[in-house]
Enzyme design. Structure first.
Site, PDB file in Angstrom:
ATOM      1  N   CYS A 182       6.275  -7.959  11.116  1.00  0.00           N
ATOM      2  CA  CYS A 182       7.139  -6.846  10.716  1.00  0.00           C
ATOM      3  C   CYS A 182       8.588  -7.320  10.774  1.00  0.00           C
ATOM      4  O   CYS A 182       8.976  -7.998  11.729  1.00  0.00           O
ATOM      5  CB  CYS A 182       6.923  -5.683  11.679  1.00  0.00           C
ATOM      6  SG  CYS A 182       7.979  -4.266  11.360  1.00  0.00           S
ATOM      7  N   LEU A 183       9.375  -6.948   9.779  1.00  0.00           N
ATOM      8  CA  LEU A 183      10.787  -7.347   9.760  1.00  0.00           C
ATOM      9  C   LEU A 183      11.539  -6.775  10.965  1.00  0.00           C
ATOM     10  O   LEU A 183      12.570  -7.306  11.357  1.00  0.00           O
ATOM     11  CB  LEU A 183      11.453  -6.890   8.460  1.00  0.00           C
ATOM     12  CG  LEU A 183      10.930  -7.568   7.178  1.00  0.00           C
ATOM     13  CD1 LEU A 183      11.500  -6.882   5.939  1.00  0.00           C
ATOM     14  CD2 LEU A 183      11.270  -9.050   7.173  1.00  0.00           C
TER      15      LEU A 183
ATOM     16  N   HIS B 228       0.685  -0.324   6.903  1.00  0.00           N
ATOM     17  CA  HIS B 228       1.764  -0.713   7.815  1.00  0.00           C
ATOM     18  C   HIS B 228       3.035   0.106   7.546  1.00  0.00           C
ATOM     19  O   HIS B 228       3.647   0.649   8.482  1.00  0.00           O
ATOM     20  CB  HIS B 228       2.021  -2.216   7.640  1.00  0.00           C
ATOM     21  CG  HIS B 228       3.131  -2.770   8.458  1.00  0.00           C
ATOM     22  ND1 HIS B 228       2.930  -3.746   9.414  1.00  0.00           N
ATOM     23  CD2 HIS B 228       4.465  -2.520   8.470  1.00  0.00           C
ATOM     24  CE1 HIS B 228       4.096  -4.042   9.975  1.00  0.00           C
ATOM     25  NE2 HIS B 228       5.042  -3.325   9.409  1.00  0.00           N
ATOM     26  N   GLU B 229       3.414   0.222   6.267  1.00  0.00           N
ATOM     27  CA  GLU B 229       4.664   0.937   5.939  1.00  0.00           C
ATOM     28  C   GLU B 229       4.537   2.436   6.194  1.00  0.00           C
ATOM     29  O   GLU B 229       5.470   3.071   6.692  1.00  0.00           O
ATOM     30  CB  GLU B 229       5.070   0.683   4.485  1.00  0.00           C
ATOM     31  CG  GLU B 229       5.336  -0.769   4.135  1.00  0.00           C
ATOM     32  CD  GLU B 229       6.212  -1.504   5.123  1.00  0.00           C
ATOM     33  OE1 GLU B 229       7.141  -0.902   5.691  1.00  0.00           O
ATOM     34  OE2 GLU B 229       5.945  -2.697   5.354  1.00  0.00           O
TER      35      GLU B 229
ATOM     36  N   HIS C 129       5.127   3.367   9.714  1.00  0.00           N
ATOM     37  CA  HIS C 129       6.550   3.403  10.097  1.00  0.00           C
ATOM     38  C   HIS C 129       7.121   4.818   9.944  1.00  0.00           C
ATOM     39  O   HIS C 129       7.987   5.230  10.707  1.00  0.00           O
ATOM     40  CB  HIS C 129       7.371   2.474   9.194  1.00  0.00           C
ATOM     41  CG  HIS C 129       7.456   1.057   9.666  1.00  0.00           C
ATOM     42  ND1 HIS C 129       8.014   0.714  10.880  1.00  0.00           N
ATOM     43  CD2 HIS C 129       7.097  -0.110   9.073  1.00  0.00           C
ATOM     44  CE1 HIS C 129       7.975  -0.614  11.008  1.00  0.00           C
ATOM     45  NE2 HIS C 129       7.423  -1.132   9.938  1.00  0.00           N
TER      46      HIS C 129
ATOM     47  N   GLN D 223      13.396   1.624   9.001  1.00  0.00           N
ATOM     48  CA  GLN D 223      13.792   0.255   9.359  1.00  0.00           C
ATOM     49  C   GLN D 223      15.240  -0.038   8.972  1.00  0.00           C
ATOM     50  O   GLN D 223      15.820  -1.011   9.442  1.00  0.00           O
ATOM     51  CB  GLN D 223      12.878  -0.769   8.676  1.00  0.00           C
ATOM     52  CG  GLN D 223      11.455  -0.743   9.204  1.00  0.00           C
ATOM     53  CD  GLN D 223      10.619  -1.825   8.549  1.00  0.00           C
ATOM     54  OE1 GLN D 223      10.093  -1.620   7.468  1.00  0.00           O
ATOM     55  NE2 GLN D 223      10.520  -2.983   9.165  1.00  0.00           N
TER      56      GLN D 223
HETATM   57 ZN    ZN Z   1       7.071  -3.104   9.628  1.00  0.00          ZN
END
Ligand code: ZN
Length: 168
Positions: free
Chosen positions: A89-90, A131-132, A135, A51
């Site tokens: 999510c950012l 979630h992480e 990624h 990210q």
């Molecule tokens: Zn995320």
């Protein structure tokens, strides 16, 4: 420490399988410090290296005691139960969805010095681990949702939930 720029959906970095960390050096420590600062600044609960444009298996997760856990080369070793709830999510700003995840998740990872450890948590933090970690394999939560909600939809959803609670 410095804030890093968070990339958004559409950026190639978010679709790549990240490489394991092999060197636990000052550069890794700087990345972790920057990611923690960026996470706090953006008021998120988790952030993965892709990210911020770094294709390495690194993420940070804030637990419900506001402690930030650094996870390097993390793997889920066990998962139990089920929870269904709101997720964002950012890297997907302003969009939310309902995602079903395990309720209790145990993760094995390395710390910033390369030492292995395990951490187990439930609820929101367990959701965040899942979630992480996704990624790091190039996946986004939006792949799990039937429909993405805008902030307006979200407000209506929260109001509905509150009304349901009042009726109980
Ligand atoms: Zn995320």
């Amino acid at each position: 420490m410095a804030l890093r720029k968070i990339v958004v959906q559409g950026d190639e970095c978010l679709r790549k399988v990240c490489r394991p960390v092999t060197e636990f050096n000052a550069r890794l420590h700087m990345l972790l410090d920057d990611m923690k600062e960026t996470l706090i600044d953006s008021q998120g609960v988790g952030l993965a290296a892709p990210q911020v444009g770094i294709l390495r298996r690194v993420c940070v997760v804030m637990n419900e005691d506001d402690e930030i856990i650094e996870l390097i080369n993390p793997e889920i070793v066990s998962a139990e139960g089920e929870q269904t709830g709101l997720e964002g999510c950012l890297s997907v700003p302003g969009k939310f969805g309902i995602v079903t995840r395990p309720n209790v998740v145990r993760v094995r990872a390395q710390d910033r010095d390369g030492e292995f450890f395990e951490v187990e948590d439930e609820g929101l933090t367990a959701r965040c681990f899942c979630h992480e970690l996704e990624h790091l394999d190039g996946h986004l939560f939006v792949e799990h949702v039937d429909r993405l909600m805008t902030e307006e939809d979200l407000e209506a959803y929260i109001q509905e939930q509150e009304e349901m609670e009042e009726d109980e």
